[in-house]
Scaffold this motif. Structure first.
Motif, PDB file in Angstrom:
ATOM      1  N   PRO A   3       0.818  -1.205   0.000  1.00  0.00           N
ATOM      2  CA  PRO A   3       0.000   0.000   0.000  1.00  0.00           C
ATOM      3  C   PRO A   3       0.851   1.254   0.000  1.00  0.00           C
ATOM      4  O   PRO A   3       1.947   1.283   0.568  1.00  0.00           O
ATOM      5  CB  PRO A   3      -0.808  -0.122   1.297  1.00  0.00           C
ATOM      6  CG  PRO A   3       0.039  -0.980   2.186  1.00  0.00           C
ATOM      7  CD  PRO A   3       0.714  -1.957   1.258  1.00  0.00           C
ATOM      8  N   ARG A  44      -1.110   8.687  -3.854  1.00  0.00           N
ATOM      9  CA  ARG A  44      -1.962   7.663  -4.463  1.00  0.00           C
ATOM     10  C   ARG A  44      -1.291   6.978  -5.634  1.00  0.00           C
ATOM     11  O   ARG A  44      -1.817   5.993  -6.169  1.00  0.00           O
ATOM     12  CB  ARG A  44      -3.281   8.290  -4.912  1.00  0.00           C
ATOM     13  CG  ARG A  44      -4.130   8.760  -3.732  1.00  0.00           C
ATOM     14  CD  ARG A  44      -5.225   9.733  -4.190  1.00  0.00           C
ATOM     15  NE  ARG A  44      -6.143  10.044  -3.096  1.00  0.00           N
ATOM     16  CZ  ARG A  44      -5.910  10.972  -2.164  1.00  0.00           C
ATOM     17  NH1 ARG A  44      -4.784  11.665  -2.204  1.00  0.00           N
ATOM     18  NH2 ARG A  44      -6.797  11.194  -1.213  1.00  0.00           N
ATOM     19  N   ASP A  89      -2.769   3.611  -7.850  1.00  0.00           N
ATOM     20  CA  ASP A  89      -2.005   2.361  -7.800  1.00  0.00           C
ATOM     21  C   ASP A  89      -2.827   1.229  -7.198  1.00  0.00           C
ATOM     22  O   ASP A  89      -2.769   0.080  -7.666  1.00  0.00           O
ATOM     23  CB  ASP A  89      -0.731   2.560  -6.976  1.00  0.00           C
ATOM     24  CG  ASP A  89       0.397   3.178  -7.783  1.00  0.00           C
ATOM     25  OD1 ASP A  89       0.304   3.201  -9.019  1.00  0.00           O
ATOM     26  OD2 ASP A  89       1.383   3.645  -7.168  1.00  0.00           O
ATOM     27  N   HIS A  90      -3.563   1.524  -6.142  1.00  0.00           N
ATOM     28  CA  HIS A  90      -4.363   0.492  -5.479  1.00  0.00           C
ATOM     29  C   HIS A  90      -5.376  -0.118  -6.446  1.00  0.00           C
ATOM     30  O   HIS A  90      -5.483  -1.347  -6.559  1.00  0.00           O
ATOM     31  CB  HIS A  90      -5.085   1.081  -4.268  1.00  0.00           C
ATOM     32  CG  HIS A  90      -6.068   0.141  -3.633  1.00  0.00           C
ATOM     33  ND1 HIS A  90      -5.693  -0.842  -2.744  1.00  0.00           N
ATOM     34  CD2 HIS A  90      -7.426   0.016  -3.779  1.00  0.00           C
ATOM     35  CE1 HIS A  90      -6.763  -1.527  -2.356  1.00  0.00           C
ATOM     36  NE2 HIS A  90      -7.821  -1.031  -2.968  1.00  0.00           N
ATOM     37  N   TYR A  91      -6.102   0.731  -7.164  1.00  0.00           N
ATOM     38  CA  TYR A  91      -7.129   0.224  -8.066  1.00  0.00           C
ATOM     39  C   TYR A  91      -6.497  -0.433  -9.282  1.00  0.00           C
ATOM     40  O   TYR A  91      -7.003  -1.439  -9.798  1.00  0.00           O
ATOM     41  CB  TYR A  91      -8.060   1.361  -8.496  1.00  0.00           C
ATOM     42  CG  TYR A  91      -9.470   0.910  -8.768  1.00  0.00           C
ATOM     43  CD1 TYR A  91     -10.344   0.625  -7.721  1.00  0.00           C
ATOM     44  CD2 TYR A  91      -9.950   0.783 -10.079  1.00  0.00           C
ATOM     45  CE1 TYR A  91     -11.651   0.228  -7.962  1.00  0.00           C
ATOM     46  CE2 TYR A  91     -11.240   0.383 -10.320  1.00  0.00           C
ATOM     47  CZ  TYR A  91     -12.092   0.098  -9.262  1.00  0.00           C
ATOM     48  OH  TYR A  91     -13.387  -0.314  -9.515  1.00  0.00           O
ATOM     49  N   SER A  99      -2.212  -7.653  -7.574  1.00  0.00           N
ATOM     50  CA  SER A  99      -2.658  -7.641  -6.179  1.00  0.00           C
ATOM     51  C   SER A  99      -2.674  -9.044  -5.594  1.00  0.00           C
ATOM     52  O   SER A  99      -3.369  -9.294  -4.617  1.00  0.00           O
ATOM     53  CB  SER A  99      -4.063  -7.054  -6.104  1.00  0.00           C
ATOM     54  OG  SER A  99      -4.952  -7.820  -6.912  1.00  0.00           O
ATOM     55  N   PHE A 250      -8.736   4.221  -3.027  1.00  0.00           N
ATOM     56  CA  PHE A 250      -7.540   4.410  -2.207  1.00  0.00           C
ATOM     57  C   PHE A 250      -7.916   4.321  -0.724  1.00  0.00           C
ATOM     58  O   PHE A 250      -7.962   5.319  -0.010  1.00  0.00           O
ATOM     59  CB  PHE A 250      -6.896   5.773  -2.516  1.00  0.00           C
ATOM     60  CG  PHE A 250      -5.595   6.021  -1.803  1.00  0.00           C
ATOM     61  CD1 PHE A 250      -4.501   5.185  -1.994  1.00  0.00           C
ATOM     62  CD2 PHE A 250      -5.460   7.095  -0.941  1.00  0.00           C
ATOM     63  CE1 PHE A 250      -3.302   5.423  -1.331  1.00  0.00           C
ATOM     64  CE2 PHE A 250      -4.263   7.338  -0.277  1.00  0.00           C
ATOM     65  CZ  PHE A 250      -3.177   6.500  -0.472  1.00  0.00           C
ATOM     66  N   HIS A 252      -6.367   3.454   1.808  1.00  0.00           N
ATOM     67  CA  HIS A 252      -5.331   3.866   2.757  1.00  0.00           C
ATOM     68  C   HIS A 252      -5.495   5.324   3.173  1.00  0.00           C
ATOM     69  O   HIS A 252      -4.870   5.765   4.147  1.00  0.00           O
ATOM     70  CB  HIS A 252      -3.948   3.641   2.136  1.00  0.00           C
ATOM     71  CG  HIS A 252      -3.755   2.256   1.609  1.00  0.00           C
ATOM     72  ND1 HIS A 252      -4.017   1.939   0.284  1.00  0.00           N
ATOM     73  CD2 HIS A 252      -3.387   1.104   2.206  1.00  0.00           C
ATOM     74  CE1 HIS A 252      -3.789   0.643   0.096  1.00  0.00           C
ATOM     75  NE2 HIS A 252      -3.408   0.113   1.239  1.00  0.00           N
TER      76      HIS A 252
END
Length: 470
Positions: A3, A44, A89-91, A99, A250, A252
């Motif tokens: 993350p 992000r 980045d997360h998505y 992932s 996101f 986080h």
């Protein structure tokens, strides 16, 4: 997937304000709250714009979204004149398979641009004629509550975005400003107070609820978000909604500093309730999947396992249920979530984690909507099928359209496609809400994408909900 952690900057180190009296002034209350707010910067990551893809200047995982030739072709088609490409980045990891789970096709279709978006750009520049309900810059006051446009971006961009016109600037909608918002609320409520609680011109009641929207307010810093919360609380607003998809894009962002700000706000303004109007579109945004793409259940448990960053954020929010509520709403979008089983899981899992099921929307008539919209009657059937085996508390959601006339609920579809009927109800009505609860009936139109596609087949419509082409 590691993350992204916030790049921290020092919190305000000034000493807390100590009022000289038991009744501090408004400015003293603001200072006492803001001094407690830590406001780190949040990274992000991700990519904004197709140019970097076209030039091959993205990392390996991001390159899975567009090849250089695909990106160049989309640029030539003018895709970003309609909506700029953006992803966190997360998505991106959920979409591409970076992932430790398989790639998600539904999430890919949610955020990646496709040429079909610009094949037919018919639609409304200002969906539902919202500017006609804008009494001041950045304010939409259509119902008993008001909506504020406070930011023009999100951590990632949904291709079906209802705020398309705000992002492109085509409708000329500006952002709201704190001072002007405060002036408007004060003036409206003063006029309502002098007229038995209702504005003498519009018939709207005292303004007690406001929605922070955009764009996504959660891309703002803690300090900026806190400033909005303070100003609204001081204006006498008792319920503040925050419309956000950040739990998906996101999660986080929901860190200790943010929750510290919320706790400090609750301490300063204990009579103000916060409602997070969250936007989960598909279970892939929060559930763990195995190598085959199936959702994973915990040992000796029938519940599915959630992604840790999302579950942790939701758990922290629901722990504060004494002043925070969560409600989910999402449109039904072709090739994303137009599946009854998917919608069923979405409703079950969200309710199990303390998130109410609020609205499922018909895709709004934005420019290019035909690339995303599922016909009204098909959506109604999908939504109805998704609720067949839900409990009463799980199945609170309504299937609605946000039209110029108000929020219209699709209550029922009966009979065969060539001779059956559709029943609509005014679920929410602008102004004084005089027509709320009234119904209209039209003959079926299986190809209809919006309520105006029924104008030539009105059967009963005494209040002019659908209208007529005659």
């Amino acid at each position: 997937m590691q993350p992204n952690q916030p790049n921290r900057t020092p919190a305000n180190s000034a000493p807390p304000f100590s009022p000289d009296s038991e009744h501090p002034t408004e400015e003293q209350r603001k200072q006492d709250f803001l001094v407690k707010v830590a406001s780190p910067r949040y990274d992000r990551g991700g990519v904004s714009g197709l140019k970097r893809y076209a030039e091959g200047k993205v990392d390996a995982s991001s390159a899975h979204l567009y090849s250089t030739s695909e990106a160049r072709k989309l640029i030539e088609l003018g895709i970003e004149d309609r909506m700029k490409v953006k992803i966190s980045d997360h998505y991106n990891a959920l979409v591409t398979g970076d992932s430790d789970m398989p790639p998600s096709a539904p999430l890919r279709n949610l955020v990646t641009a496709r040429g079909e978006e610009v094949k037919d750009l018919s639609g409304e520049v200002d969906p539902s004629n919202q500017l006609s309900y804008s009494p001041a810059a950045g304010i939409l006051h259509k119902y008993e509550m008001a909506l504020l446009y406070v930011v023009k971006t999100c951590s990632a961009h949904c291709r079906y975005c209802y705020r398309l016109d705000l992002f492109t600037g085509k409708s000329g909608k500006p952002l709201a400003q704190l001072a002007a918002v405060r002036d408007y609320i004060d003036a409206h409520n003063e006029a309502a107070a002098a007229n038995h609680g209702f504005h003498p011109e519009t018939g709207r009641p005292t303004l007690r609820e406001v929605l922070l929207s955009g764009g996504d307010p959660m891309v703002l810093s803690n300090t900026k978000l806190a400033a909005w919360l303070i100003e609204l609380a001081e204006a006498g607003i008792s319920t503040i909604r925050i419309g956000t998809k950040e739990l998906a894009f996101f999660p986080h962002r929901f860190d200790d500093d943010f929750f510290g700000m919320l706790d400090a706000f609750n301490e300063a303004y204990p009579n103000v309730r916060l409602v997070f109007a969250v936007h989960f579109t598909h279970p892939d945004e929060f559930l763990i999947r195995d190598d085959e793409g199936a959702y994973v259940t915990a040992e000796n448990d029938h519940r599915f396992m959630w992604l840790a960053p999302v579950e942790n954020a939701v758990e922290q929010l629901t722990r504060r249920r004494h002043f925070i509520s969560l409600e989910n709403q999402t449109p039904i979008i072709r090739d994303v979530n137009n599946d009854a089983h998917v919608l069923k899981i979405l409703q079950q899992e969200l309710y199990a984690h303390g998130i109410g099921n609020h609205y499922y929307f018909q895709c709004r008539q934005i420019e290019g909507h035909k690339a995303f919209a599922v016909p009204v009657e098909e959506c109604w059937q999908l939504f109805t099928d998704s609720q067949r085996h839900l409990s009463g508390v799980e199945a609170h959601a309504r299937f609605v359209m946000s039209t110029e006339q108000g929020k219209v609920e699709v209550c029922g579809v009966s009979g065969e496609p060539d001779d059956g009927y559709v029943v609509f109800k005014w679920h929410r009505n602008p102004g004084a809400a005089a027509q709320r609860g009234q119904i209209a009936i039209a003959r079926r139109n299986p190809q209809a994408l919006w309520i105006n596609d029924y104008q030539d087949r009105v059967f009963q419509d005494p209040e002019g909900l659908i209208g007529s082409t005659e």
